[in-house]
Design a protein around this motif. Structure first.
Motif, PDB file in Angstrom:
ATOM      1  N   PHE A  33     105.762  27.616  17.632  1.00 30.72           N
ATOM      2  CA  PHE A  33     106.114  26.933  19.263  1.00 30.72           C
ATOM      3  C   PHE A  33     104.614  25.999  19.012  1.00 30.72           C
ATOM      4  CE2 PHE A  33     106.750  31.841  18.910  1.00 30.72           C
ATOM      5  CZ  PHE A  33     107.022  31.587  20.530  1.00 30.72           C
ATOM      6  N   PRO A  34     105.027  24.423  18.292  1.00 31.41           N
ATOM      7  CA  PRO A  34     104.215  23.779  18.346  1.00 31.41           C
ATOM      8  C   PRO A  34     103.799  23.176  19.509  1.00 31.41           C
ATOM      9  CG  PRO A  34     106.023  22.926  17.266  1.00 31.41           C
ATOM     10  CD  PRO A  34     106.229  25.089  17.657  1.00 31.41           C
ATOM     11  N   TRP A  35     104.190  23.665  20.725  1.00 27.95           N
ATOM     12  CA  TRP A  35     104.851  23.401  21.881  1.00 27.95           C
ATOM     13  C   TRP A  35     103.028  22.642  22.548  1.00 27.95           C
ATOM     14  CZ3 TRP A  35     107.977  27.878  23.847  1.00 27.95           C
ATOM     15  CH2 TRP A  35     109.321  27.896  22.853  1.00 27.95           C
ATOM     16  N   ARG A  36     102.352  22.535  22.491  1.00 29.93           N
ATOM     17  CA  ARG A  36     101.502  21.498  22.823  1.00 29.93           C
ATOM     18  C   ARG A  36     101.293  19.732  22.706  1.00 29.93           C
ATOM     19  NH1 ARG A  36      95.373  19.800  21.116  1.00 29.93           N
ATOM     20  NH2 ARG A  36      95.822  20.884  18.840  1.00 29.93           N
ATOM     21  N   PHE A  37     101.444  19.506  23.865  1.00 26.94           N
ATOM     22  CA  PHE A  37     101.629  17.380  23.127  1.00 26.94           C
ATOM     23  C   PHE A  37     100.251  16.728  24.058  1.00 26.94           C
ATOM     24  CE2 PHE A  37     105.616  20.240  24.599  1.00 26.94           C
ATOM     25  CZ  PHE A  37     106.495  19.462  23.976  1.00 26.94           C
ATOM     26  N   TRP A  38     100.273  15.873  23.522  1.00 29.15           N
ATOM     27  CA  TRP A  38      98.801  15.543  23.683  1.00 29.15           C
ATOM     28  C   TRP A  38      99.218  13.322  22.693  1.00 29.15           C
ATOM     29  CZ3 TRP A  38      99.374  18.215  19.570  1.00 29.15           C
ATOM     30  CH2 TRP A  38      98.521  17.675  18.187  1.00 29.15           C
ATOM     31  N   LEU A  39      98.170  13.051  24.304  1.00 33.67           N
ATOM     32  CA  LEU A  39      98.105  11.621  23.446  1.00 33.67           C
ATOM     33  C   LEU A  39      97.176  10.881  22.779  1.00 33.67           C
ATOM     34  CD1 LEU A  39      98.215  10.278  27.658  1.00 33.67           C
ATOM     35  CD2 LEU A  39      99.616   9.946  25.858  1.00 33.67           C
ATOM     36  N   PRO A  40      97.614  10.789  21.615  1.00 37.93           N
ATOM     37  CA  PRO A  40      96.178  10.347  20.507  1.00 37.93           C
ATOM     38  C   PRO A  40      95.281   9.518  20.920  1.00 37.93           C
ATOM     39  CG  PRO A  40      98.162   9.195  19.759  1.00 37.93           C
ATOM     40  CD  PRO A  40      98.663  10.128  21.014  1.00 37.93           C
ATOM     41  N   GLY A  41      93.674  10.111  20.065  1.00 40.35           N
ATOM     42  CA  GLY A  41      92.762   8.882  20.526  1.00 40.35           C
ATOM     43  C   GLY A  41      91.960   9.135  21.773  1.00 40.35           C
ATOM     44  N   GLU A  42      92.212  10.198  22.780  1.00 37.62           N
ATOM     45  CA  GLU A  42      91.877  10.415  24.120  1.00 37.62           C
ATOM     46  C   GLU A  42      90.721  11.120  23.276  1.00 37.62           C
ATOM     47  OE1 GLU A  42      93.060   9.557  27.000  1.00 37.62           O
ATOM     48  OE2 GLU A  42      94.393   8.359  25.995  1.00 37.62           O
ATOM     49  N   PRO A  43      89.248  11.376  24.093  1.00 37.52           N
ATOM     50  CA  PRO A  43      88.446  12.069  23.621  1.00 37.52           C
ATOM     51  C   PRO A  43      88.453  13.303  24.846  1.00 37.52           C
ATOM     52  CG  PRO A  43      87.506   9.982  25.671  1.00 37.52           C
ATOM     53  CD  PRO A  43      88.993   9.827  24.901  1.00 37.52           C
ATOM     54  N   SER A  44      89.352  13.483  26.046  1.00 37.20           N
ATOM     55  CA  SER A  44      89.308  14.087  26.575  1.00 37.20           C
ATOM     56  C   SER A  44      90.016  15.402  26.283  1.00 37.20           C
ATOM     57  CB  SER A  44      90.326  14.643  28.145  1.00 37.20           C
ATOM     58  OG  SER A  44      91.056  13.672  28.147  1.00 37.20           O
ATOM     59  N   VAL A  45      91.649  15.872  24.512  1.00 37.87           N
ATOM     60  CA  VAL A  45      92.025  16.194  24.369  1.00 37.87           C
ATOM     61  C   VAL A  45      90.589  17.412  23.141  1.00 37.87           C
ATOM     62  CG1 VAL A  45      93.242  16.056  22.681  1.00 37.87           C
ATOM     63  CG2 VAL A  45      93.583  14.091  23.912  1.00 37.87           C
ATOM     64  N   SER A  46      92.249  18.025  23.764  1.00 39.75           N
ATOM     65  CA  SER A  46      90.406  19.210  22.585  1.00 39.75           C
ATOM     66  C   SER A  46      90.874  19.010  21.036  1.00 39.75           C
ATOM     67  CB  SER A  46      91.436  20.805  23.702  1.00 39.75           C
ATOM     68  OG  SER A  46      91.621  21.523  24.197  1.00 39.75           O
ATOM     69  N   ALA A  47      89.759  19.843  20.324  1.00 34.19           N
ATOM     70  CA  ALA A  47      90.047  20.353  19.041  1.00 34.19           C
ATOM     71  C   ALA A  47      90.826  21.687  18.658  1.00 34.19           C
ATOM     72  CB  ALA A  47      88.310  20.065  18.370  1.00 34.19           C
ATOM     73  N   TYR A  48      91.856  21.151  18.125  1.00 28.99           N
ATOM     74  CA  TYR A  48      92.347  22.680  17.451  1.00 28.99           C
ATOM     75  C   TYR A  48      91.763  23.689  17.164  1.00 28.99           C
ATOM     76  CZ  TYR A  48      95.715  26.498  15.730  1.00 28.99           C
ATOM     77  OH  TYR A  48      96.694  27.372  15.759  1.00 28.99           O
ATOM     78  N   ARG A  49      91.898  25.039  18.158  1.00 32.68           N
ATOM     79  CA  ARG A  49      91.052  26.161  17.813  1.00 32.68           C
ATOM     80  C   ARG A  49      91.721  27.909  17.807  1.00 32.68           C
ATOM     81  NH1 ARG A  49      88.797  26.520  22.287  1.00 32.68           N
ATOM     82  NH2 ARG A  49      89.190  28.812  23.072  1.00 32.68           N
ATOM     83  N   ALA A  50      92.547  28.348  16.529  1.00 34.52           N
ATOM     84  CA  ALA A  50      93.281  29.112  16.546  1.00 34.52           C
ATOM     85  C   ALA A  50      92.259  30.825  17.367  1.00 34.52           C
ATOM     86  CB  ALA A  50      93.753  29.491  14.980  1.00 34.52           C
ATOM     87  N   ALA A  51      93.622  31.157  17.868  1.00 37.49           N
ATOM     88  CA  ALA A  51      93.263  32.148  18.736  1.00 37.49           C
ATOM     89  C   ALA A  51      91.901  33.411  18.525  1.00 37.49           C
ATOM     90  CB  ALA A  51      94.094  33.208  19.484  1.00 37.49           C
ATOM     91  N   ALA A  52      91.030  33.508  18.300  1.00 36.55           N
ATOM     92  CA  ALA A  52      89.854  35.079  18.002  1.00 36.55           C
ATOM     93  C   ALA A  52      91.280  36.579  17.790  1.00 36.55           C
ATOM     94  CB  ALA A  52      88.768  34.687  18.446  1.00 36.55           C
TER      95      ALA A  52
END
Length: 217
Positions: free
Chosen positions: A190-209
Motif C-alpha cells: 500500500f504505497p498509497w501516499r502521494f505528495w509534492l516534493p520540496g514542500e515544507p508542509s509534507v509530513s515526515a514518514y512515521r510508521a504506526a505505533a
C-alpha cells in the motif's frame, strides 16, 4: 473557484489522489474563508484496503464514504482532532482520499487564529501540516461531513475545490501511508501516499505505533 462536476471525483482513489495535488481546497463560513493548496494526500480503497475506515462495510460513522464522489468525509479521531477526506468513486464504493497537508494560500490570519485557539502560544511553521491541522485551519467539524464540494452545508459553510489540471502533477512522489497500523500499513502493498516534493508542509514518514486503534483512512 470552479469546482468540477461530481463525475470528476468518481474515480478510483489511486487515480484521484494525485489529481488533487496542487489543487486548492477552500472552505468559507461566517468567520471568513481559508484555502489550502493541497500538497499531500493518502488514498483509501474500501473493501480492498484494511487501512480504510470502510474496510468492514458501512457504519454510521463512515456512511459518507459510501455516497457519491465529490463530497467531504469529515471524522473525529482519537478524541483529539478532525480529518478531511474527499470521497472518491461512484456511490457504494466506500472510497476516499485523506487530505494530509497543504499550504495556506488564503485566510492565513484566520487559519492562524484557529490553530492558536487551544494553545498556550501561536504555532510556528506550516499551518496545515498534518490532517488534524488541515481540518483546524479550514474550520472543519463533523457538521461538514457529507458537504458537497461546490455546495453549502446546512449551517452555511461553502466548500470548493479547484484542480490544477486533468492530470497528475509531474514529479509527484509516492510511498507508504503515515501511521497506519496492521496490514494496511504494509509499505510494499500500500504505497498509497502521494505528495509534492520540496514542500515544507509534507509530513515526515512515521510508521504506526504498535497499539490497538481504528484504521486511519
Amino acid at each position: 473557484m470552479a469546482t468540477p462536476s461530481p463525475v470528476w471525483f468518481e474515480r478510483d482513489p489511486l487515480e484521484l489522489a494525485p489529481l488533487l495535488l496542487g489543487g486548492v481546497l477552500r472552505r468559507a463560513d461566517r468567520a471568513g474563508a481559508v484555502a489550502i493548496r493541497v500538497t499531500e494526500v493518502e488514498a483509501y480503497r474500501g473493501a480492498d484496503d484494511p487501512g480504510a475506515h470502510s474496510f468492514r462495510g458501512r457504519t454510521a460513522r463512515n456512511a459518507t464514504m459510501f455516497g457519491p464522489g465529490g463530497h467531504v468525509y469529515c471524522y473525529f479521531t482519537y478524541g483529539m482532532h478532525h480529518a478531511v477526506n474527499v470521497v472518491a468513486g461512484p456511490a457504494g464504493s466506500g472510497w476516499g482520499v485523506l487530505v494530509r497537508a497543504g499550504a495556506v494560500v488564503e485566510g492565513a490570519a484566520l487559519a492562524l487564529a484557529r490553530r492558536s485557539a487551544r494553545r498556550a502560544s501561536a504555532p510556528s511553521g506550516e499551518l496545515a501540516r498534518g490532517p488534524g491541522n488541515v481540518a483546524q485551519a479550514l474550520g472543519a467539524t463533523l457538521a461538514d461531513d457529507g458537504a458537497a464540494l461546490g455546495g453549502t452545508t446546512s449551517d452555511g459553510a461553502a466548500w470548493s475545490f479547484e484542480p490544477v489540471a486533468g492530470f497528475a502533477p509531474p514529479g509527484h512522489r509516492t510511498g507508504p501511508r503515515v501511521g497506519v497500523s496492521g496490514p494496511g500499513g504494509d509499505a510494499t502493498a500500500f504505497p498509497w501516499r502521494f505528495w509534492l516534493p520540496g514542500e515544507p508542509s509534507v509530513s515526515a514518514y512515521r510508521a504506526a505505533a504498535p497499539r490497538r486503534r481504528s484504521p486511519a483512512g
